[in-house]
Scaffold this motif. Sequence first.
Motif, short mmCIF file in Angstrom:
data_model
loop_
_atom_site.label_atom_id
_atom_site.label_comp_id
_atom_site.label_asym_id
_atom_site.label_seq_id
_atom_site.Cartn_x
_atom_site.Cartn_y
_atom_site.Cartn_z
N PRO A 33 -11.50 19.82 -22.77
CA PRO A 33 -10.73 20.57 -23.77
C PRO A 33 -9.33 20.95 -23.31
O PRO A 33 -8.47 21.24 -24.15
CB PRO A 33 -11.58 21.82 -24.02
CG PRO A 33 -12.96 21.44 -23.61
CD PRO A 33 -12.78 20.46 -22.46
N LYS A 34 -9.08 20.92 -22.00
CA LYS A 34 -7.75 21.32 -21.52
C LYS A 34 -6.79 20.14 -21.36
O LYS A 34 -5.59 20.34 -21.19
CB LYS A 34 -7.88 22.09 -20.20
CG LYS A 34 -8.44 23.49 -20.46
CD LYS A 34 -8.70 24.25 -19.19
CE LYS A 34 -9.38 25.59 -19.53
NZ LYS A 34 -10.13 26.13 -18.39
N ALA A 35 -7.32 18.91 -21.38
CA ALA A 35 -6.46 17.73 -21.18
C ALA A 35 -5.56 17.50 -22.39
O ALA A 35 -5.94 17.79 -23.52
CB ALA A 35 -7.33 16.51 -20.92
N VAL A 75 -7.86 13.98 -27.18
CA VAL A 75 -8.48 12.81 -27.81
C VAL A 75 -10.00 12.96 -27.72
O VAL A 75 -10.57 12.96 -26.63
CB VAL A 75 -8.03 11.50 -27.13
CG1 VAL A 75 -8.71 10.30 -27.78
CG2 VAL A 75 -6.52 11.37 -27.20
N PRO A 76 -10.65 13.07 -28.87
CA PRO A 76 -12.10 13.31 -28.85
C PRO A 76 -12.90 12.04 -28.62
O PRO A 76 -12.39 10.94 -28.81
CB PRO A 76 -12.37 13.84 -30.26
CG PRO A 76 -11.34 13.14 -31.10
CD PRO A 76 -10.11 13.02 -30.24
N TRP A 91 -13.71 22.05 -30.91
CA TRP A 91 -12.73 21.06 -31.38
C TRP A 91 -12.46 21.20 -32.89
O TRP A 91 -11.36 20.98 -33.36
CB TRP A 91 -13.24 19.67 -31.01
CG TRP A 91 -12.49 18.47 -31.54
CD1 TRP A 91 -13.05 17.40 -32.18
CD2 TRP A 91 -11.10 18.17 -31.43
NE1 TRP A 91 -12.09 16.47 -32.48
CE2 TRP A 91 -10.87 16.91 -32.04
CE3 TRP A 91 -10.00 18.84 -30.89
CZ2 TRP A 91 -9.61 16.31 -32.12
CZ3 TRP A 91 -8.73 18.25 -30.98
CH2 TRP A 91 -8.55 17.00 -31.59
N GLU A 92 -13.47 21.59 -33.67
CA GLU A 92 -13.33 21.55 -35.12
C GLU A 92 -12.87 22.85 -35.76
O GLU A 92 -12.40 22.84 -36.89
CB GLU A 92 -14.66 21.14 -35.78
CG GLU A 92 -15.67 22.29 -35.85
CD GLU A 92 -16.96 21.97 -36.61
OE1 GLU A 92 -17.12 20.86 -37.11
OE2 GLU A 92 -17.81 22.87 -36.65
#
Lengths: 432, 432
Positions: free
Chosen positions: A194-196, A200-201, A255-256
């Motif tokens: 999540p920190k990168a 891109v999921p 993410w959502e």
Amino acid sequence: MAFPKSWLPIPPKSPFSIANIPFGIISTAANKTPHPAVAIGDNVLDLRIFAENKGFSASTVIEKEKDVFSKLTLNAFAALGRPFHREVRKYLQEVFTENSPYASLLEKNESLRQQALIQLKDADTHLPLEIGDYTDFFAGRNHAFNVGTLFRGPENALQPNYEHIPVAYHGRASSVVVSGTALKRPWGQILPDPKAEPKVPIFAPCRRLDIELELGMFVSRGNELGDSIDVNKAHEHIFGYVLMNDWSARDIQTWEYVPLGPFNAKNFGTTISPWVVLADALEPFSSTGLQNTTQLQSYLQENKKNNVIDIDLEVDLKTASGISTTIIRTNARKLLWSWPQMLAHHSVSGCPLRTGDLFGSGTISGEESGTQGSLLEQIQGGKVTLKLNGGEERKFLEDGDTITIRGWSGEEGALVGFGEAVGTILPAVSRK
Amino acid sequence: MAFPKSWLPIPPKSPFSIANIPFGIISTAANKTPHPAVAIGDNVLDLRIFAENKGFSASTVIEKEKDVFSKLTLNAFAALGRPFHREVRKYLQEVFTENSPYASLLEKNESLRQQALIQLKDADTHLPLEIGDYTDFFAGRNHAFNVGTLFRGPENALQPNYEHIPVAYHGRASSVVVSGTALKRPWGQILPDPKAEPKVPIFAPCRRLDIELELGMFVSRGNELGDSIDVNKAHEHIFGYVLMNDWSARDIQTWEYVPLGPFNAKNFGTTISPWVVLADALEPFSSTGLQNTTQLQSYLQENKKNNVIDIDLEVDLKTASGISTTIIRTNARKLLWSWPQMLAHHSVSGCPLRTGDLFGSGTISGEESGTQGSLLEQIQGGKVTLKLNGGEERKFLEDGDTITIRGWSGEEGALVGFGEAVGTILPAVSRK
């Protein structure tokens, strides 16, 4: 409160004492069409059979509405309102009381007893009500604080609106399931890191599958579009309560959820216990919730402060090995907002509530270690590991894990309990 | 596409040409129980009366399911699936065609014609389906960008997930209302100055009442819990479309929506048009949406790209003075995500969709001035004022304002239109 003795043997540890009389929907080998029943001790009373055989003939008030006990759900019964539920509960308590004037109706009526009194284990339970809309609140202040701390630190843990508004979101009614329904691990979009950057999921089965321990409430009667429910009359709109597990896919949620809130992270399943404990049965356990020192808007100001409920709650995690561990012990008092405040807030915009609407309390967490209602809190966001009996460890749920929630008020011999809300996680199916 | 001429006079500008055949639920002075009908020109064909009088006797397939035309809602009809809807639409087109072999069923059957063919203005319309769950997507990329720009500037206007996920939230099914239902201005908590610290709300009627122009979609058949819908088969799950106004209380939304999304800002009312235009009727107007250059996850990759619909949309604002102004002209193509992608995403977690579920597209905005689907965008967050015919001005809606949405595909004489979605804002009632 002292309750009379029943002619029916009721184990003292049964959640379904004569002080309770919770309502549910059952089917049996002989009667496959779902229909209403009450749980009592190790038995259920089949209300369809009882009503069809003059079981309610000693009350003209109930007798004339007896068709509600032949329906597929409890909605028609719930819609009759709290005074009616009170009447039926009292009546059934009388039916089960030793040396009652109602003895001829069931106790001394062997034929009806044999038809209508069924062993609990022989009754399949179904969703008790057809749920119109399901709304999940966020009233567990400790949970909101714990999770907020993980994301933003303790200084900014609670959003500025938190102590002004009973924050809530609309949940998914179609995926509310009754205890015992297994759930497949959900697929979804997940950020591997999540920190990168850039974000891109990937598309994968959830890796951070969690539980949320909640209390659920069913609405008996609602309000018309454009009207609202007075916070001081809101208790009359409550049908009863169930235990709830608001399963949560934390990685999908991360993410959502910005900017419109949780969606697929929650809508794969929400488990509730099968027996609705009436508001009246829990009235003696009314309690005060967490203190809110914020000046509230008029529509949230209650004359009586004791509008949450003292219910002991426990959660067990049983792994595929069959070994079980109690991972959470807490209490349903640990809410900042009461049920009447939730009803008042939900309807203050003019939003119509309807019979069968389900409210979730939000995750219930206490202050001490082991009282937090989600794994995310218990593992401090991933920093620590949960040690289970038998030597296994967990951060999040693994395939084959079974979660069981139990809840009860009162003392042995007169327990007002919910039974269990159980769910097992099955492996993800193929989606590619 | 050339359509045959009807024996029934149909005004060339009618949205309900013989190319359309949209389904709705009506009641009349003679038949007060809601039941199905189709709209055609200035008339409706009462399907209950038509079906009961052997109207469908020329098709054994339809005849054996004719009970669905006596129900209170279209759910039973919708549940029969798209091939069945196709059959019924073709059949009814034939019934209305000049010199058709079906002439004896209605055209030459004066008695039935007089019973079943009712003037559109004499039919009251009702919600066409019982809505299980209502989900509002956010697929209008221009809207997301415009609103994001107002809050965060153009560089950060779209959230990082926006082009990966058809973002959505669960809406409130109970407050979806049919065109013509007036709505009271909602009360709620509002920050008098959102930038002031500390943030202390007041309780007041909404001051920034807005509209959101959307297209709505009804699900015909859903999926079981734990299953998902394949994006390339998803079109078979679509029943049809309606116009939608997702009324929005911007000031309530600003204060309440972090972290769980919009709630009371939306749940006081969502207006839909009464006639469901079948997926098949709109198939000839399939179109490509806004381009998405992001690499999509497998479950969102479509073989066919033309899965949004070319529908011209218009919004009128009529003030209490009676003077009307067309304030928005846009097109339902202006979506980043297609309807099959929305269905695939919603179910990929295993969330069960059901017959009668309603999806909103999200606000539809074009790129040019006057094509944006909300007042918030048109007034650039408050910087400019909307000039109306007759000299009035607006930022947000005033009491007595009436909003009318119209939408249509195709050409005069063969229009496939929706009619109107109309709603008037009434003054707030007292809540203190």
